[in-house]
Write a protein that holds these residues in place. Sequence first.
Motif, PDB file in Angstrom:
ATOM      1  N   ASP A  50      62.066 -34.935 -30.810  1.00 33.56           N
ATOM      2  CA  ASP A  50      61.215 -36.305 -30.737  1.00 33.56           C
ATOM      3  C   ASP A  50      59.690 -35.839 -31.296  1.00 33.56           C
ATOM      4  O   ASP A  50      59.123 -36.956 -32.002  1.00 33.56           O
ATOM      5  N   CYS A  51      59.048 -35.005 -31.012  1.00 35.55           N
ATOM      6  CA  CYS A  51      57.799 -34.635 -31.096  1.00 35.55           C
ATOM      7  C   CYS A  51      57.475 -33.374 -31.896  1.00 35.55           C
ATOM      8  O   CYS A  51      58.308 -32.404 -31.442  1.00 35.55           O
ATOM      9  N   VAL A  52      56.329 -33.302 -32.174  1.00 33.14           N
ATOM     10  CA  VAL A  52      55.796 -32.026 -32.906  1.00 33.14           C
ATOM     11  C   VAL A  52      54.183 -31.694 -32.366  1.00 33.14           C
ATOM     12  O   VAL A  52      53.451 -32.952 -32.379  1.00 33.14           O
ATOM     13  N   ILE A  53      53.942 -30.515 -32.044  1.00 33.00           N
ATOM     14  CA  ILE A  53      52.430 -30.497 -31.787  1.00 33.00           C
ATOM     15  C   ILE A  53      52.139 -29.382 -32.716  1.00 33.00           C
ATOM     16  O   ILE A  53      52.692 -28.196 -32.963  1.00 33.00           O
ATOM     17  N   VAL A  68      49.521 -33.868 -30.959  1.00 29.02           N
ATOM     18  CA  VAL A  68      50.970 -34.042 -30.837  1.00 29.02           C
ATOM     19  C   VAL A  68      51.149 -35.596 -31.509  1.00 29.02           C
ATOM     20  O   VAL A  68      50.428 -36.372 -31.214  1.00 29.02           O
ATOM     21  N   MET A  69      52.290 -35.659 -32.051  1.00 30.78           N
ATOM     22  CA  MET A  69      52.815 -36.839 -32.377  1.00 30.78           C
ATOM     23  C   MET A  69      54.305 -36.963 -32.267  1.00 30.78           C
ATOM     24  O   MET A  69      55.325 -36.119 -32.461  1.00 30.78           O
ATOM     25  N   GLN A  70      54.765 -38.254 -32.285  1.00 33.49           N
ATOM     26  CA  GLN A  70      56.184 -38.629 -32.561  1.00 33.49           C
ATOM     27  C   GLN A  70      56.586 -38.143 -33.901  1.00 33.49           C
ATOM     28  O   GLN A  70      56.021 -38.546 -34.837  1.00 33.49           O
ATOM     29  N   LYS A  71      57.892 -37.590 -34.123  1.00 32.56           N
ATOM     30  CA  LYS A  71      57.948 -37.143 -35.524  1.00 32.56           C
ATOM     31  C   LYS A  71      58.469 -38.696 -36.190  1.00 32.56           C
ATOM     32  O   LYS A  71      58.201 -38.569 -37.537  1.00 32.56           O
ATOM     33  N   ASN A  72      58.853 -39.554 -35.558  1.00 32.05           N
ATOM     34  CA  ASN A  72      58.995 -40.933 -36.317  1.00 32.05           C
ATOM     35  C   ASN A  72      57.891 -41.673 -36.951  1.00 32.05           C
ATOM     36  O   ASN A  72      58.154 -42.584 -37.840  1.00 32.05           O
ATOM     37  N   LEU A 116      56.956 -33.585 -24.854  1.00 35.24           N
ATOM     38  CA  LEU A 116      55.679 -32.934 -25.109  1.00 35.24           C
ATOM     39  C   LEU A 116      54.610 -33.799 -25.154  1.00 35.24           C
ATOM     40  O   LEU A 116      53.423 -33.214 -24.819  1.00 35.24           O
ATOM     41  N   ILE A 117      54.698 -35.056 -25.453  1.00 31.50           N
ATOM     42  CA  ILE A 117      53.521 -35.949 -24.958  1.00 31.50           C
ATOM     43  C   ILE A 117      53.045 -36.150 -23.711  1.00 31.50           C
ATOM     44  O   ILE A 117      51.988 -35.987 -23.578  1.00 31.50           O
ATOM     45  N   LEU A 118      54.238 -36.168 -22.917  1.00 28.78           N
ATOM     46  CA  LEU A 118      54.015 -36.217 -21.411  1.00 28.78           C
ATOM     47  C   LEU A 118      53.076 -34.908 -21.005  1.00 28.78           C
ATOM     48  O   LEU A 118      52.320 -35.047 -20.138  1.00 28.78           O
ATOM     49  N   GLN A 119      53.487 -33.800 -21.486  1.00 25.64           N
ATOM     50  CA  GLN A 119      53.054 -32.558 -21.083  1.00 25.64           C
ATOM     51  C   GLN A 119      51.274 -32.475 -21.604  1.00 25.64           C
ATOM     52  O   GLN A 119      50.505 -32.036 -20.999  1.00 25.64           O
ATOM     53  N   VAL A 120      51.229 -33.000 -22.832  1.00 22.59           N
ATOM     54  CA  VAL A 120      49.821 -33.100 -23.208  1.00 22.59           C
ATOM     55  C   VAL A 120      49.017 -34.024 -22.468  1.00 22.59           C
ATOM     56  O   VAL A 120      48.076 -33.768 -22.228  1.00 22.59           O
ATOM     57  N   LEU A 121      49.557 -35.059 -22.159  1.00 25.63           N
ATOM     58  CA  LEU A 121      48.695 -36.119 -21.104  1.00 25.63           C
ATOM     59  C   LEU A 121      48.665 -35.464 -19.727  1.00 25.63           C
ATOM     60  O   LEU A 121      47.367 -35.485 -19.273  1.00 25.63           O
ATOM     61  N   GLU A 122      49.505 -34.864 -19.362  1.00 33.81           N
ATOM     62  CA  GLU A 122      49.244 -34.354 -18.041  1.00 33.81           C
ATOM     63  C   GLU A 122      48.312 -33.045 -18.258  1.00 33.81           C
ATOM     64  O   GLU A 122      47.430 -32.816 -17.288  1.00 33.81           O
ATOM     65  N   TYR A 123      48.292 -32.323 -19.321  1.00 31.56           N
ATOM     66  CA  TYR A 123      46.943 -31.270 -19.680  1.00 31.56           C
ATOM     67  C   TYR A 123      45.670 -31.597 -19.604  1.00 31.56           C
ATOM     68  O   TYR A 123      44.719 -31.501 -19.026  1.00 31.56           O
ATOM     69  N   VAL A 178      51.845 -42.714 -29.432  1.00 32.39           N
ATOM     70  CA  VAL A 178      52.575 -41.907 -30.657  1.00 32.39           C
ATOM     71  C   VAL A 178      51.619 -40.945 -31.238  1.00 32.39           C
ATOM     72  O   VAL A 178      52.451 -40.002 -31.790  1.00 32.39           O
ATOM     73  N   PHE A 179      50.551 -40.725 -30.904  1.00 31.19           N
ATOM     74  CA  PHE A 179      49.757 -39.689 -31.460  1.00 31.19           C
ATOM     75  C   PHE A 179      48.556 -39.250 -30.538  1.00 31.19           C
ATOM     76  O   PHE A 179      48.000 -40.329 -30.071  1.00 31.19           O
TER      77      PHE A 179
END
Length: 180
Positions: A50-53, A68-72, A116-123, A178-179
């Motif tokens: 779903d995502c890429v960092i 990080v962004m959603q691939k879409n 990945l988005i959730l992990q970045v937000l938590e970080y 999304v980003f």
Amino acid sequence: MSWDLGGLALSSLLGTQVFIMIIKESCLVEIYTKNTDRFSVGMVFCQNKDCVIFKDINPQGKIIGYYVMQKNIISELNYDTEYLTKINKYMEYGETHPYSNWFSLKPVALNPEESLILQVLEYARDNNTIITVELTGKQELETCYVTDISHDKITLSCLDISNAKLLEEITVPIQDAVFI
């Protein structure tokens, strides 16, 4: 059936075509999103379906952050351009420079099996880091702190980028980010 489209794989499953983006790792890439007259340069740090960092690389060839962004939301990827050749030369020079480690980023531990988005937000929340977020349906980016994450929602303390003063606090669904 699968075709390589320069980082995009097209799969056909029971007559339904499904796009699955597989981004080449360990190489520079120009990343275009909705605004195709501008692009970012990066290298894949971590990805899932779903995502890429990406490691964010500036015009001087320095790794200056992660995003990080959603691939879409990715509309185009370029791997072999004159601009990337130039950036790669700058990066090679920078790696041999005696001061190259002065400004290196700390590695971030991520699990590609989880959001990945959730992990970045938590970080960002745990390290009280200012982030810039693109939210679905909003024209402007939000520069903010993540103050809370709960029940699939995030609370952001948004800042005025001209003076770093608090503007407002908003709560939005996590999937709207999304980003970052």
